[in-house]
Design a protein around this motif. Structure first.
Motif, mmCIF file in Angstrom:
data_model
loop_
_atom_site.group_PDB
_atom_site.id
_atom_site.type_symbol
_atom_site.label_atom_id
_atom_site.label_comp_id
_atom_site.label_asym_id
_atom_site.label_seq_id
_atom_site.Cartn_x
_atom_site.Cartn_y
_atom_site.Cartn_z
ATOM 1 N N GLU A 56 0.826 -1.203 0.000
ATOM 2 C CA GLU A 56 0.000 0.000 0.000
ATOM 3 C C GLU A 56 0.867 1.263 0.000
ATOM 4 O O GLU A 56 0.585 2.211 -0.740
ATOM 5 C CB GLU A 56 -0.941 0.008 1.200
ATOM 6 C CG GLU A 56 -2.001 -1.058 1.162
ATOM 7 C CD GLU A 56 -2.938 -0.935 -0.030
ATOM 8 O OE1 GLU A 56 -3.134 0.189 -0.545
ATOM 9 O OE2 GLU A 56 -3.467 -1.974 -0.456
ATOM 10 N N LEU A 57 1.913 1.268 0.818
ATOM 11 C CA LEU A 57 2.769 2.454 0.889
ATOM 12 C C LEU A 57 3.528 2.678 -0.416
ATOM 13 O O LEU A 57 3.657 3.820 -0.878
ATOM 14 C CB LEU A 57 3.734 2.340 2.066
ATOM 15 C CG LEU A 57 3.106 2.252 3.462
ATOM 16 C CD1 LEU A 57 4.189 2.205 4.532
ATOM 17 C CD2 LEU A 57 2.121 3.376 3.715
ATOM 18 N N ALA A 92 4.132 16.144 -0.125
ATOM 19 C CA ALA A 92 2.686 16.053 0.087
ATOM 20 C C ALA A 92 2.370 14.873 1.001
ATOM 21 O O ALA A 92 2.782 13.739 0.732
ATOM 22 C CB ALA A 92 1.966 15.891 -1.248
ATOM 23 N N ARG A 93 1.647 15.149 2.067
ATOM 24 C CA ARG A 93 1.286 14.100 3.028
ATOM 25 C C ARG A 93 0.142 13.232 2.492
ATOM 26 O O ARG A 93 -0.773 13.756 1.859
ATOM 27 C CB ARG A 93 0.824 14.722 4.336
ATOM 28 C CG ARG A 93 1.913 15.390 5.109
ATOM 29 C CD ARG A 93 1.325 16.028 6.360
ATOM 30 N NE ARG A 93 2.345 16.596 7.190
ATOM 31 C CZ ARG A 93 2.902 15.970 8.227
ATOM 32 N NH1 ARG A 93 2.525 14.767 8.543
ATOM 33 N NH2 ARG A 93 3.823 16.565 8.935
ATOM 34 N N PRO A 94 0.174 11.948 2.797
ATOM 35 C CA PRO A 94 -0.951 11.099 2.413
ATOM 36 C C PRO A 94 -2.170 11.425 3.283
ATOM 37 O O PRO A 94 -2.019 11.861 4.427
ATOM 38 C CB PRO A 94 -0.452 9.681 2.681
ATOM 39 C CG PRO A 94 0.589 9.843 3.729
ATOM 40 C CD PRO A 94 1.220 11.191 3.491
ATOM 41 N N VAL A 95 -3.338 11.229 2.729
ATOM 42 C CA VAL A 95 -4.572 11.533 3.440
ATOM 43 C C VAL A 95 -5.404 10.260 3.555
ATOM 44 O O VAL A 95 -5.746 9.638 2.546
ATOM 45 C CB VAL A 95 -5.390 12.626 2.703
ATOM 46 C CG1 VAL A 95 -6.708 12.880 3.406
ATOM 47 C CG2 VAL A 95 -4.569 13.900 2.583
ATOM 48 N N GLN A 96 -5.704 9.876 4.794
ATOM 49 C CA GLN A 96 -6.571 8.721 5.016
ATOM 50 C C GLN A 96 -8.008 9.176 4.829
ATOM 51 O O GLN A 96 -8.425 10.190 5.385
ATOM 52 C CB GLN A 96 -6.384 8.177 6.430
ATOM 53 C CG GLN A 96 -7.200 6.939 6.705
ATOM 54 C CD GLN A 96 -6.943 6.395 8.110
ATOM 55 O OE1 GLN A 96 -5.958 6.726 8.751
ATOM 56 N NE2 GLN A 96 -7.851 5.562 8.569
ATOM 57 N N ARG A 97 -8.753 8.451 4.011
ATOM 58 C CA ARG A 97 -10.153 8.817 3.791
ATOM 59 C C ARG A 97 -10.992 7.567 3.690
ATOM 60 O O ARG A 97 -10.484 6.479 3.456
ATOM 61 C CB ARG A 97 -10.292 9.657 2.526
ATOM 62 C CG ARG A 97 -9.898 8.952 1.253
ATOM 63 C CD ARG A 97 -10.007 9.895 0.047
ATOM 64 N NE ARG A 97 -9.614 9.226 -1.170
ATOM 65 C CZ ARG A 97 -10.436 8.563 -1.975
ATOM 66 N NH1 ARG A 97 -11.714 8.495 -1.691
ATOM 67 N NH2 ARG A 97 -9.996 7.975 -3.058
ATOM 68 N N ARG A 107 -8.803 2.977 -0.084
ATOM 69 C CA ARG A 107 -8.901 2.198 1.148
ATOM 70 C C ARG A 107 -7.535 1.836 1.734
ATOM 71 O O ARG A 107 -7.449 1.269 2.810
ATOM 72 C CB ARG A 107 -9.677 0.916 0.887
ATOM 73 C CG ARG A 107 -11.123 1.156 0.523
ATOM 74 C CD ARG A 107 -11.810 -0.140 0.091
ATOM 75 N NE ARG A 107 -13.170 0.127 -0.341
ATOM 76 C CZ ARG A 107 -13.499 0.532 -1.543
ATOM 77 N NH1 ARG A 107 -12.580 0.741 -2.456
ATOM 78 N NH2 ARG A 107 -14.768 0.742 -1.861
ATOM 79 N N GLY A 108 -6.470 2.141 1.022
ATOM 80 C CA GLY A 108 -5.137 1.696 1.413
ATOM 81 C C GLY A 108 -4.695 2.145 2.785
ATOM 82 O O GLY A 108 -4.223 1.340 3.586
ATOM 83 N N LEU A 109 -4.823 3.418 3.094
ATOM 84 C CA LEU A 109 -4.368 3.897 4.396
ATOM 85 C C LEU A 109 -5.282 3.435 5.528
ATOM 86 O O LEU A 109 -4.820 3.281 6.665
ATOM 87 C CB LEU A 109 -4.225 5.414 4.390
ATOM 88 C CG LEU A 109 -3.072 5.931 3.526
ATOM 89 C CD1 LEU A 109 -3.058 7.452 3.514
ATOM 90 C CD2 LEU A 109 -1.732 5.385 3.992
ATOM 91 N N CYS A 110 -6.551 3.184 5.227
ATOM 92 C CA CYS A 110 -7.441 2.587 6.237
ATOM 93 C C CYS A 110 -6.955 1.181 6.581
ATOM 94 O O CYS A 110 -6.964 0.780 7.744
ATOM 95 C CB CYS A 110 -8.879 2.546 5.736
ATOM 96 S SG CYS A 110 -9.655 4.166 5.629
ATOM 97 N N TRP A 119 1.087 4.350 12.782
ATOM 98 C CA TRP A 119 1.622 4.746 11.473
ATOM 99 C C TRP A 119 1.641 6.257 11.407
ATOM 100 O O TRP A 119 0.977 6.937 12.195
ATOM 101 C CB TRP A 119 0.822 4.129 10.318
ATOM 102 C CG TRP A 119 -0.492 4.810 10.035
ATOM 103 C CD1 TRP A 119 -1.674 4.616 10.680
ATOM 104 C CD2 TRP A 119 -0.734 5.807 9.043
ATOM 105 N NE1 TRP A 119 -2.638 5.429 10.153
ATOM 106 C CE2 TRP A 119 -2.096 6.172 9.144
ATOM 107 C CE3 TRP A 119 0.055 6.421 8.084
ATOM 108 C CZ2 TRP A 119 -2.671 7.124 8.306
ATOM 109 C CZ3 TRP A 119 -0.521 7.368 7.257
ATOM 110 C CH2 TRP A 119 -1.873 7.708 7.382
ATOM 111 N N GLY A 120 2.406 6.779 10.476
ATOM 112 C CA GLY A 120 2.477 8.225 10.352
ATOM 113 C C GLY A 120 3.344 8.658 9.184
ATOM 114 O O GLY A 120 3.822 7.829 8.404
ATOM 115 N N THR A 121 3.537 9.956 9.115
ATOM 116 C CA THR A 121 4.341 10.558 8.054
ATOM 117 C C THR A 121 5.324 11.537 8.678
ATOM 118 O O THR A 121 4.937 12.359 9.508
ATOM 119 C CB THR A 121 3.443 11.335 7.064
ATOM 120 O OG1 THR A 121 2.444 10.455 6.553
ATOM 121 C CG2 THR A 121 4.255 11.907 5.916
#
Length: 138
Positions: A56-57, A92-97, A107-110, A119-121
């Motif tokens: 996913e990452l 640019a930071r990833p956004v969980q939605r 759905r990847g970050l979920c 987890w984090g950035t």
């Protein structure tokens, strides 16, 4: 009895890393890296979740950073903890939605959040590192 003049000091846990092309096929190489690193450390129980997380990452880095390369790092941060991280040159930071039922992605970050202990950035001057910690039973 004479005392030794030098002492062995711990230098930290060994890490595994590899720079990969910024292309979808790099996810397979990243999964192998994670599985191998977990096996060497005796943390095979974390290998499959780690492989899914790194997929996913890597996918996010390839899709959104759009750079020539990414860096995958797997390190043991504690006795039973493995950190899987992907670095890229985008800040640019990833956004969980939450994805809608009809969405093909999103759905990847979920999934990462559900599988990882944390987890984090970390934003850097040159880009960012997105990481996830996996904890074994120990």
């Amino acid at each position: 009895m004479p005392q030794p003049t030098t002492r062995t000091r711990p230098t930290g846990h060994t890490g595994y890393s590899e720079t990969l092309p910024g292309e979808p096929g790099s996810a397979a190489t990243a999964r192998k890296l994670v599985r191998g690193a977990c096996a060497v450390r005796g943390l095979e129980e974390l290998a499959e979740d780690g492989a899914l997380i790194v997929s996913e990452l890597v996918s996010n880095a390839v899709r959104h950073a759009r750079r020539e390369s990414i860096r995958v790092v797997v390190e043991r941060t504690a006795q039973n903890t493995v950190r899987v991280a992907v670095a890229d040159l985008s800040r640019a930071r990833p956004v969980q939605r939450e994805a809608d039922g009809g969405d093909d992605g999103g759905r990847g970050l979920c999934l990462v959040a559900a599988l990882a202990a944390d987890w984090g950035t970390d934003v850097r001057r040159w880009g960012k590192v997105v990481w996830a910690d996996l904890e074994g039973r120990g």
